[in-house]
Design a protein around this motif. Sequence first.
Motif, PDB file in Angstrom:
ATOM      1  N   PHE A 179      35.132 -16.896  20.607  1.00 13.82           N
ATOM      2  CA  PHE A 179      33.949 -16.335  19.966  1.00 13.82           C
ATOM      3  C   PHE A 179      32.727 -17.170  20.350  1.00 13.82           C
ATOM      4  N   THR A 180      31.582 -16.526  20.373  1.00 18.48           N
ATOM      5  CA  THR A 180      30.327 -17.196  20.717  1.00 18.48           C
ATOM      6  C   THR A 180      29.512 -17.529  19.486  1.00 18.48           C
TER       7      THR A 180
ATOM      8  N   ALA B  76      14.499 -16.981  24.793  1.00 15.31           N
ATOM      9  CA  ALA B  76      14.985 -16.396  26.040  1.00 15.31           C
ATOM     10  C   ALA B  76      13.838 -16.347  27.034  1.00 15.31           C
ATOM     11  N   ASN B  77      14.196 -16.239  28.317  1.00 12.11           N
ATOM     12  CA  ASN B  77      13.151 -16.220  29.338  1.00 12.11           C
ATOM     13  C   ASN B  77      12.605 -14.828  29.600  1.00 12.11           C
ATOM     14  N   GLU B  78      13.194 -13.819  28.956  1.00 15.38           N
ATOM     15  CA  GLU B  78      12.696 -12.452  29.044  1.00 15.38           C
ATOM     16  C   GLU B  78      13.377 -11.628  27.969  1.00 15.38           C
ATOM     17  N   LEU B  79      12.855 -10.433  27.739  1.00 18.47           N
ATOM     18  CA  LEU B  79      13.434  -9.550  26.736  1.00 18.47           C
ATOM     19  C   LEU B  79      14.375  -8.576  27.442  1.00 18.47           C
ATOM     20  N   SER B  80      15.582  -9.038  27.690  1.00 18.81           N
ATOM     21  CA  SER B  80      16.633  -8.235  28.287  1.00 18.81           C
ATOM     22  C   SER B  80      17.933  -8.573  27.589  1.00 18.81           C
TER      23      SER B  80
ATOM     24  N   LEU C 291      21.541 -12.532  25.177  1.00 18.67           N
ATOM     25  CA  LEU C 291      22.912 -13.018  25.016  1.00 18.67           C
ATOM     26  C   LEU C 291      23.048 -14.441  25.541  1.00 18.67           C
ATOM     27  N   GLU C 292      22.369 -14.755  26.638  1.00 20.55           N
ATOM     28  CA  GLU C 292      22.429 -16.112  27.162  1.00 20.55           C
ATOM     29  C   GLU C 292      21.787 -17.100  26.193  1.00 20.55           C
ATOM     30  N   GLY C 293      20.686 -16.710  25.553  1.00 20.00           N
ATOM     31  CA  GLY C 293      20.081 -17.566  24.545  1.00 20.00           C
ATOM     32  C   GLY C 293      21.026 -17.842  23.387  1.00 20.00           C
ATOM     33  N   ILE C 294      21.808 -16.829  22.988  1.00 18.32           N
ATOM     34  CA  ILE C 294      22.792 -17.029  21.917  1.00 18.32           C
ATOM     35  C   ILE C 294      23.903 -17.956  22.399  1.00 18.32           C
TER      36      ILE C 294
END
Length: 497
Positions: A302-303, A360-364, A369-372
């Motif tokens: 789990f993340t 995050a470095n952008e809103l995608s 998900l990478e920020g999480i």
Amino acid sequence: MIRIALCAVLTLLSFHAAAFAQSTSPDLVLQGKVAGAQNKTYFEVPFDVPPGVHRISVDFSYTGKDHKTTLDLGIADPERFRGNSGGNKSHFTISETDATPSYLPGAIPAGKWRLLISVPNIRPAEESEYRAEVRFDSKLEDASFASAPLAVGTRWYRGDLHMHTANSDGSCASQSGKRVPCPLFLTAQAAASRGLDFIAITDHNTESHYDSMRELQPWFDRLLLIPGREVTTFWGHFNIFGITDYVDYRVVTHDGRNANAIARDVRGRGGIASVNHADAPGGEVCMGCAWEPPEPVDMTLFTGVEAINGGNLLSSADFWDRQLAKGIRLTAIGGSDNHNALIPAGGPSAIGRPTTVVEANELSVAAILEGIRRGRVFVDLTSSRDKQVDIEARDTASGSGDPDKWTAMGDALKTASGNSISFRVHLAACPHAQVHLLLDGHESAGLPPLPAPVGNETLTFSWTSDGGYHWLRCEVRDKNGGLMLLSNPIYINLTSR
């Protein structure tokens, strides 16, 4: 005569989140020529779909538009018509769960499919060359409904990661005041009106909401719609984010299909899983809501964990701290668990309460998900648009490394026993607040609360390492002691995940 060339091309599973464009080579290229004599005719371009495909995406282009040539596009599978977009779309995708408007979602049968091309206009002396790139199982469109970032630049993006609609048990008042299943559009509209940057619709054990989300995403071009689903089992609930293809939600202990298998499946497809409302009441009060799986769960699969749930702000921070104590690095997030998109009489909508704030470095989808995953997250229980908390640390001992390098919230710091660690807590829009410091989930006399009278400031403190594993996070409370912001930790001497 129409000449059709089909060439199979090896699929490259590359994905570039920053460009967020269709970056994979096509599996098939269909190309040919249309002559002036074919004006006001129809023709078909056949192609083969192999077994096991769950998504087909098509990019279509042709020459001669400057001379008023027009080619319209449609498609049929081996059994039925699947849609026609005329000349209004040059790209479409079709999967088992969702499709570009104009097209029908559903099973993707193997066999002979056909592009349906109409020729509304081509001048007698003209010739047009067309090209259709066909991709199977596009990783981009399995992960997102947006073909490009909705915003660029590193900043804190605010969203809600737990919401329900008519596709499960979300309901609201109809035009005549009756309680009815609540359309997904109302949830997105309410989130947009709250100023959120992203939402995840997480209806229970279903994928039916993805079709509406794919339709709505182009219109909501400032609100990112993240594919989500609440896996609802008899022994606990967890959200999965970032995938649209089917995942079997049935936890059947006797045949090995347990929560581990589901989480492993999600991770293997590029998504993440997060435990929901773990410390909620269970039994007949809330069937399956408490996290009490009958078999051991590998929490490293789990993340995240939903540390704050719902408008009543149920806390599962104790469950989170129990996992952190085992060295399992889980990111704390929040979710409103909203079931009613309409604003109730006399009160605000619960959407965005609490708000999950992700750097995050952008809103995608990929960037959020990478920020999480990185733990660059805090939870705002006040649903504000401007409150912020961040924490960083560095080892100030001589020889411990670059003295100017700070370890960010969500990251790990290695330090020796006896070394002094400097911390900085950055606050925004939190006047008259206090920052409570929690080491290993608890406050202590050695780390007293830090007053923040201004609320736009950086607070500092130090702590001496004993060489062991610890985690330090903070809670920002108002002048009455109410919890406003919950940070993620900095991990000290973490040896496992």
